[in-house]
Design a protein around this motif. Structure first.
Motif, PDB file in Angstrom:
ATOM      1  N   GLU A 120      31.002  36.848 -10.545  1.00  0.00           N
ATOM      2  CA  GLU A 120      30.440  37.022  -9.170  1.00  0.00           C
ATOM      3  C   GLU A 120      30.439  37.791  -9.080  1.00  0.00           C
ATOM      4  OE1 GLU A 120      33.425  34.138  -7.893  1.00  0.00           O
ATOM      5  OE2 GLU A 120      33.199  32.593  -9.139  1.00  0.00           O
ATOM      6  N   LEU A 121      31.280  39.024  -9.286  1.00  0.00           N
ATOM      7  CA  LEU A 121      31.984  40.306  -8.851  1.00  0.00           C
ATOM      8  C   LEU A 121      30.097  40.873  -8.861  1.00  0.00           C
ATOM      9  CD1 LEU A 121      35.138  41.455  -9.510  1.00  0.00           C
ATOM     10  CD2 LEU A 121      34.389  41.120  -6.915  1.00  0.00           C
ATOM     11  N   PHE A 122      30.517  40.931 -10.300  1.00  0.00           N
ATOM     12  CA  PHE A 122      28.672  41.320 -10.631  1.00  0.00           C
ATOM     13  C   PHE A 122      27.756  40.717 -10.894  1.00  0.00           C
ATOM     14  CE2 PHE A 122      32.830  43.845 -12.815  1.00  0.00           C
ATOM     15  CZ  PHE A 122      32.835  45.063 -11.670  1.00  0.00           C
ATOM     16  N   ALA A 123      27.770  39.887 -10.168  1.00  0.00           N
ATOM     17  CA  ALA A 123      26.491  39.320 -10.366  1.00  0.00           C
ATOM     18  C   ALA A 123      25.224  39.768  -9.330  1.00  0.00           C
ATOM     19  CB  ALA A 123      26.356  37.698  -9.555  1.00  0.00           C
ATOM     20  N   PRO A 124      25.431  40.267  -8.260  1.00  0.00           N
ATOM     21  CA  PRO A 124      24.024  41.371  -8.077  1.00  0.00           C
ATOM     22  C   PRO A 124      23.563  42.319  -8.482  1.00  0.00           C
ATOM     23  CG  PRO A 124      26.094  41.235  -6.474  1.00  0.00           C
ATOM     24  CD  PRO A 124      26.494  40.502  -7.981  1.00  0.00           C
ATOM     25  N   TRP A 125      24.907  42.756  -9.641  1.00  0.00           N
ATOM     26  CA  TRP A 125      24.453  44.200 -10.107  1.00  0.00           C
ATOM     27  C   TRP A 125      23.377  44.231 -11.402  1.00  0.00           C
ATOM     28  CZ3 TRP A 125      28.116  48.175 -10.481  1.00  0.00           C
ATOM     29  CH2 TRP A 125      28.593  48.528  -9.223  1.00  0.00           C
ATOM     30  N   PRO A 126      22.661  44.586 -11.738  1.00  0.00           N
ATOM     31  CA  PRO A 126      21.814  44.982 -13.288  1.00  0.00           C
ATOM     32  C   PRO A 126      22.616  44.966 -14.239  1.00  0.00           C
ATOM     33  CG  PRO A 126      20.307  46.313 -11.189  1.00  0.00           C
ATOM     34  CD  PRO A 126      21.879  46.195 -11.129  1.00  0.00           C
ATOM     35  N   ALA A 127      22.105  44.839 -15.291  1.00  0.00           N
ATOM     36  CA  ALA A 127      22.645  44.656 -16.467  1.00  0.00           C
ATOM     37  C   ALA A 127      22.795  46.559 -16.946  1.00  0.00           C
ATOM     38  CB  ALA A 127      22.249  43.644 -17.105  1.00  0.00           C
ATOM     39  N   GLN A 128      22.100  46.485 -17.085  1.00  0.00           N
ATOM     40  CA  GLN A 128      21.723  48.661 -16.766  1.00  0.00           C
ATOM     41  C   GLN A 128      22.853  48.929 -16.517  1.00  0.00           C
ATOM     42  OE1 GLN A 128      18.654  46.924 -15.920  1.00  0.00           O
ATOM     43  NE2 GLN A 128      18.258  48.469 -14.014  1.00  0.00           N
ATOM     44  N   ASP A 129      23.425  49.204 -15.109  1.00  0.00           N
ATOM     45  CA  ASP A 129      24.131  49.537 -14.192  1.00  0.00           C
ATOM     46  C   ASP A 129      25.469  48.869 -14.637  1.00  0.00           C
ATOM     47  OD1 ASP A 129      21.849  50.212 -12.739  1.00  0.00           O
ATOM     48  OD2 ASP A 129      22.483  49.122 -10.705  1.00  0.00           O
ATOM     49  N   LEU A 130      25.362  48.266 -15.222  1.00  0.00           N
ATOM     50  CA  LEU A 130      26.873  47.501 -15.814  1.00  0.00           C
ATOM     51  C   LEU A 130      27.138  48.456 -16.774  1.00  0.00           C
ATOM     52  CD1 LEU A 130      28.804  45.434 -13.771  1.00  0.00           C
ATOM     53  CD2 LEU A 130      27.968  43.592 -15.727  1.00  0.00           C
ATOM     54  N   THR A 131      26.832  48.402 -17.328  1.00  0.00           N
ATOM     55  CA  THR A 131      27.231  49.371 -18.722  1.00  0.00           C
ATOM     56  C   THR A 131      27.747  50.631 -18.495  1.00  0.00           C
ATOM     57  OG1 THR A 131      25.474  47.530 -19.865  1.00  0.00           O
ATOM     58  CG2 THR A 131      25.607  49.998 -20.622  1.00  0.00           C
ATOM     59  N   ALA A 132      26.137  51.052 -17.003  1.00  0.00           N
ATOM     60  CA  ALA A 132      26.479  52.745 -17.137  1.00  0.00           C
ATOM     61  C   ALA A 132      28.040  52.701 -16.284  1.00  0.00           C
ATOM     62  CB  ALA A 132      25.630  53.115 -15.807  1.00  0.00           C
ATOM     63  N   LEU A 133      28.362  52.264 -15.532  1.00  0.00           N
ATOM     64  CA  LEU A 133      30.201  51.439 -14.595  1.00  0.00           C
ATOM     65  C   LEU A 133      30.544  52.093 -15.981  1.00  0.00           C
ATOM     66  CD1 LEU A 133      31.534  51.829 -12.383  1.00  0.00           C
ATOM     67  CD2 LEU A 133      31.311  49.697 -11.612  1.00  0.00           C
ATOM     68  N   SER A 134      30.487  51.232 -16.692  1.00  0.00           N
ATOM     69  CA  SER A 134      31.761  50.536 -17.940  1.00  0.00           C
ATOM     70  C   SER A 134      31.547  52.100 -18.587  1.00  0.00           C
ATOM     71  CB  SER A 134      31.366  49.747 -18.927  1.00  0.00           C
ATOM     72  OG  SER A 134      32.303  49.910 -19.819  1.00  0.00           O
ATOM     73  N   ALA A 135      30.953  52.990 -18.656  1.00  0.00           N
ATOM     74  CA  ALA A 135      30.323  54.274 -19.520  1.00  0.00           C
ATOM     75  C   ALA A 135      31.400  55.185 -18.820  1.00  0.00           C
ATOM     76  CB  ALA A 135      29.037  54.133 -19.840  1.00  0.00           C
ATOM     77  N   LEU A 136      31.036  54.699 -17.175  1.00  0.00           N
ATOM     78  CA  LEU A 136      31.473  56.199 -16.294  1.00  0.00           C
ATOM     79  C   LEU A 136      32.825  55.914 -16.343  1.00  0.00           C
ATOM     80  CD1 LEU A 136      28.782  56.354 -14.119  1.00  0.00           C
ATOM     81  CD2 LEU A 136      29.333  58.457 -15.429  1.00  0.00           C
ATOM     82  N   LEU A 137      33.741  54.785 -15.948  1.00  0.00           N
ATOM     83  CA  LEU A 137      34.708  54.676 -16.245  1.00  0.00           C
ATOM     84  C   LEU A 137      35.954  54.872 -17.222  1.00  0.00           C
ATOM     85  CD1 LEU A 137      34.119  51.112 -13.995  1.00  0.00           C
ATOM     86  CD2 LEU A 137      34.963  53.899 -12.982  1.00  0.00           C
TER      87      LEU A 137
END
Length: 143
Positions: A120-137
């Motif tokens: 639910e938290l990340f529903a609006p996020w495209p998969a590539q943005d979620l992957t990028a955020l994970s890598a950045l964190l």
């Protein structure tokens, strides 16, 4: 550092985002399972350990807590039967925190809830943005 990037602003945004995430997880986990996100994290860490148990001092280190902090955090989980305290067979000074059978069962239910909250938290996020955020964190979460 790119022009215009403000590390303090970025850090403060990250803190606000973290507070929002914790609030959402706490609301769902406590409402459905009677545990906090912190409790869930303890149970999850124990479930990933060999035999579902860890020395309390190692658990504290893995969670970034003090030994007394982990003891305080484990007490309610022990009271409700999700975790048990096991003495080390060869050294009475060492204690293990171990996930109980009930703890494993309840954790499976909690994981389902946690996955729903995250989705639910990340529903609006495209998969590539979620992957990028994970890598950045990732560098922030390693010691």
């Amino acid at each position: 550092m790119p022009a215009g990037a403000d590390p303090l602003d970025t850090a403060l945004r990250l803190v606000r985002a973290q507070a929002t995430v914790v609030k959402r997880f706490d609301a769902s986990l406590s409402g459905l399972h009677g545990v906090s996100l912190s409790d869930f994290t303890v149970l999850l860490r124990l479930s990933e350990a060999p035999g579902g148990r860890m020395r309390r001092v190692d658990l504290a280190d893995a969670l970034g807590l003090t030994a007394s902090g982990v003891t305080r955090g484990l007490a309610p989980l022990e009271r409700i039967g999700l975790v048990t305290r096991e003495p080390a067979p060869r050294d009475a000074r060492v204690a293990y925190a171990a996930l109980t059978a009930t703890g494993r069962e309840r954790l499976a239910e909690m994981r389902h809830t946690a996955r729903q909250v995250a989705a639910e938290l990340f529903a609006p996020w495209p998969a590539q943005d979620l992957t990028a955020l994970s890598a950045l964190l990732a560098p922030l979460t390693t010691r």
